[in-house]
Write a protein that holds these residues in place. Sequence first.
Motif, PDB file in Angstrom:
ATOM      1  N   ARG A 317       0.827  -1.208   0.000  1.00 16.81           N
ATOM      2  CA  ARG A 317       0.000   0.000   0.000  1.00 16.81           C
ATOM      3  C   ARG A 317       0.857   1.251   0.000  1.00 16.81           C
ATOM      4  N   TYR A 413      -4.603 -15.194   1.944  1.00 19.41           N
ATOM      5  CA  TYR A 413      -3.999 -13.895   1.602  1.00 19.41           C
ATOM      6  C   TYR A 413      -4.217 -13.576   0.123  1.00 19.41           C
ATOM      7  N   ARG A 416      -7.983 -13.054  -0.757  1.00 17.07           N
ATOM      8  CA  ARG A 416      -8.528 -11.757  -0.332  1.00 17.07           C
ATOM      9  C   ARG A 416      -7.940 -10.589  -1.118  1.00 17.07           C
ATOM     10  N   HIS A 417      -6.652 -10.654  -1.467  1.00 16.12           N
ATOM     11  CA  HIS A 417      -5.945  -9.427  -1.847  1.00 16.12           C
ATOM     12  C   HIS A 417      -5.325  -9.442  -3.240  1.00 16.12           C
ATOM     13  N   GLN A 420      -4.416  -6.176  -5.320  1.00 18.46           N
ATOM     14  CA  GLN A 420      -4.536  -5.044  -4.403  1.00 18.46           C
ATOM     15  C   GLN A 420      -3.182  -4.604  -3.876  1.00 18.46           C
ATOM     16  N   VAL A 422      -1.674  -3.640  -0.300  1.00 20.48           N
ATOM     17  CA  VAL A 422      -2.140  -3.896   1.060  1.00 20.48           C
ATOM     18  C   VAL A 422      -1.024  -3.651   2.083  1.00 20.48           C
ATOM     19  N   THR A 423      -1.296  -4.010   3.338  1.00 18.50           N
ATOM     20  CA  THR A 423      -0.381  -3.727   4.435  1.00 18.50           C
ATOM     21  C   THR A 423       0.118  -5.010   5.096  1.00 18.50           C
ATOM     22  N   ASP A 425      -0.317  -5.665   8.154  1.00 16.08           N
ATOM     23  CA  ASP A 425      -1.420  -6.122   8.996  1.00 16.08           C
ATOM     24  C   ASP A 425      -2.388  -7.005   8.216  1.00 16.08           C
ATOM     25  N   ASP A 426      -2.592  -6.701   6.938  1.00 13.34           N
ATOM     26  CA  ASP A 426      -3.464  -7.543   6.117  1.00 13.34           C
ATOM     27  C   ASP A 426      -2.897  -8.956   5.997  1.00 13.34           C
ATOM     28  N   ALA A 429      -3.331 -10.738   9.344  1.00 13.13           N
ATOM     29  CA  ALA A 429      -4.748 -11.062   9.531  1.00 13.13           C
ATOM     30  C   ALA A 429      -5.139 -12.312   8.752  1.00 13.13           C
TER      31      ALA A 429
END
Length: 884
Positions: A317, A413, A416-417, A420, A422-423, A425-426, A429
């Motif tokens: 990100r 991972y 979901r992403h 994208q 992302v971070t 933290d993503d 998570a």
Amino acid sequence: MPLDHAQPQTIFLKDYEAPAFAVESIALCFDLREKGTRVLSTMTVVRQSENMPNLVLDGDPQMDLLSIKLDGTPLPAGRISRAGEQLTIKDMPASGVLEIEVEIEPQNNARLEGLYKSGGNFCTQCEAQGFRNITFFPDRPDVMTRFTVRIEADKAAYPVLLSNGNRIEQGDLGAGRHFAVWEDPFKKPAYLFALVAGDLGVLSDQFTTRSGRTVALHIYAKARDLPKCQHAMDSLKRAMRWDEEVYGLEYDLDIYNIVAVSDFNMGAMENKSLNIFNTKYVLADPQIATDTDFDNVEGVIAHEYFHNWTGNRVTCRDWFQLSLKEGLTVFRDQEYSADQASRSIKRIHDVKTLRAFQFPEDAGPLAHPIRPDSYIEINNFYTVTVYNKGAEVIRMMHRLLGVEGFRRGMDLYFQRHDGQAVTCDDFVAAMEDANGADLGQFRLWYAQAGTPELTIEDHWEESTGRYELHIKQSVPQTPGQTEKAPMHMPFLLGLIGPNGQEMDAELVAGEGTRHDAGWLLHIRQSDNRYQFSGLGSRPIPSLLRGFSAPVTIKASLNRADKLFLTAHDSDPFARWEACQDVMIETLLDLVKAVDAGQPLDVGQDLIDACEKILEDAQSDPAFAAELMTLPGEAYIGQMMDVVAVDAIHHARIHLRHVLAHALESHWRRLYREMTDTVFGLSPEQKSRRALKNVALIYLAALGDNETARTHYAQSNNMTDRLAALQVLVNGSDDAARDAAFADFYDRFEMEDLAIDKWFALQALSDKPDTLKTVRTLRNHSAFSLRNPNRLRALVGSFASGNQLRFHAVSGEGYAFLSDIVKHVDQLNPQTAARLVLPLIRHERYDPVRAGLMRKQLQALLNVDGLSKDVYEIVSKSLMTKEIS
């Protein structure tokens, strides 16, 4: 461009805001010329925030802006403002097509960021913020768009025209010029943009994916270098197959290109489908590459390929999240390399790198978390902390969750992403949610700098057969972080009985589970206690097996315990660690004796342990070579409050001399037995060469110069030839040394990577006149301040690798480096910032040396027009006390 740093701008993670505008697509047209290149960009821009009516684009202040149009109409001057690196277009509509034409001068770009020329070819390097040197754009990783690229150039001079994605059109333009159009179907940030135009040969192959698709593979290099690209091609195919088998990740385009260039700030760059590599990590054959070089090529080829998913398909990100892609991908390439040869040797090498470079960074003025809180220049955060410590953090998650649990987290991972930005933290998570795990405390590894310290004591209760392990953890203060919370870390433990076998036991107190490699303990508190029952005798603990967490340890194990583990531990890393600990303790005792003018005693117990290692060396020669390789002088210095430069060197020479004489018959036997008549690159042959060349070092300590001369003369590969030169460069036979180095230069004059080795070896010599030699080589016709590889070979090797001569008490080494940094900073600030690093740990040295280092740092800080790259490092090192 050099900047005024009276008030340098600091960028903070807490200030992150989502981009106000998205770029739906961009079409770029490059008109490549020898004197100037025109770039026309056409962007479809869409507003994301009603509160931000102005569009802010990034661009090099030196870039010549020719025109700006919005929806086909030239913008009036009143709607355009330009200040520093920012171009602002006022009152942008909700959407529009923006056309910007600029002119740039790649032929004069010595920074090697953006579009530049290398070896007569055009190429790019856009990570982290190089795209702004090509055209105006929101140059940040969370602005992802689809690129279409048209390249026009002279056909004779630049027959090869490459960019990301698929080539959809090509043809002639007349007047000796031609064009190619490339389209990348995947959205990507600007830092992954790539372009190459040049006169290059190509090595072609193909790979069939698990779903049956055929991928065309191409490696572009100078035509004469193509035979040296085969190892890279083979490595690429192995990496593609491994990623399918281990993570289920398949390559997503029909073409994959690699280009090797000789002028490159980094090792390589993972641009989508068009990786640009430093030649150092592509070209390899036995005559120019050592066994280590072959391994490095394989690892870096894999690393950049693995980025296709961990970095490209899912990207960062913002640049504070750099370890999201780099730490994860380093872990992946380490695991891949471990699967190709010896897992234990690979682990030892990775930990040695971490301790040699990252631990000092964590203990110095530039200490930062793997997810930094702020920066002045992002290029300064491409560090061993972000990469290598970041990989260790991923490895701890892998160990905590297990192989299957980690794979579940990776699958979620990507689910979901994908596509994208992302971070970190993503990522955590996804690992939590896929496994029903709580990694809340573990997240501190992303936020806290510093290397945790574990103090370990044990207690044995004979009457009950209970054994207790008491582990205290602390995290040292680092700049800007004085209060640290306890970390959650996995601690792998073995219990060894007096017969040398693993002992069965039951964990009756403390958090932990039985593991196939011992006990996996969870350390969470400042004070942790673990109790085991069911033991018939006192165990010797095998601590931190596999280096299960990136920490330092102070344990109650005595010398006899460590030598016992050296002989019996079933965990290869722990066995090596125990041996290294005894060697370091011996060396530190020798340093004290040297300083006190006392007799130097090594200890018969260490000699006996080493003899046993050599007696058993045939079973695993590479592991024996690692056990018998002495800790380096810089690493020994890390163990001291004040680095005793000269005494460390004297102590290390003495220990080698003692082990050479005491074990002479073993060294001569192994040198003979490990010598193969036919060269090969199998793991077994590389293992034998490793031990043979360690034996050569010990034979040289006996004053045996003849063996080294013969070794050089009879070498049929670079690994052996370089080993001989490493001995001869420090030997007493000046005539043999000069003859060998002259022969080497004549033999490899046209091989840049081999000549880099020639420069480096001379810079690493412990001879008293080494700095004089380095100064002479600085003026050699083959040396250039503009080539990062050559700079790293000569200047970097001397300053970072030659503790004895760089830190000469006269301070001449410091002055030499400062002068080089000052000149390079005007050409290539990114490289200059990396060269200056050996000066920043002045607090670890005696007052005389520390004062001389600070003097040079202050002189650099006073240079007019100092780049922000060097400014950030120098200013922080002068403002911050060393962390002890």
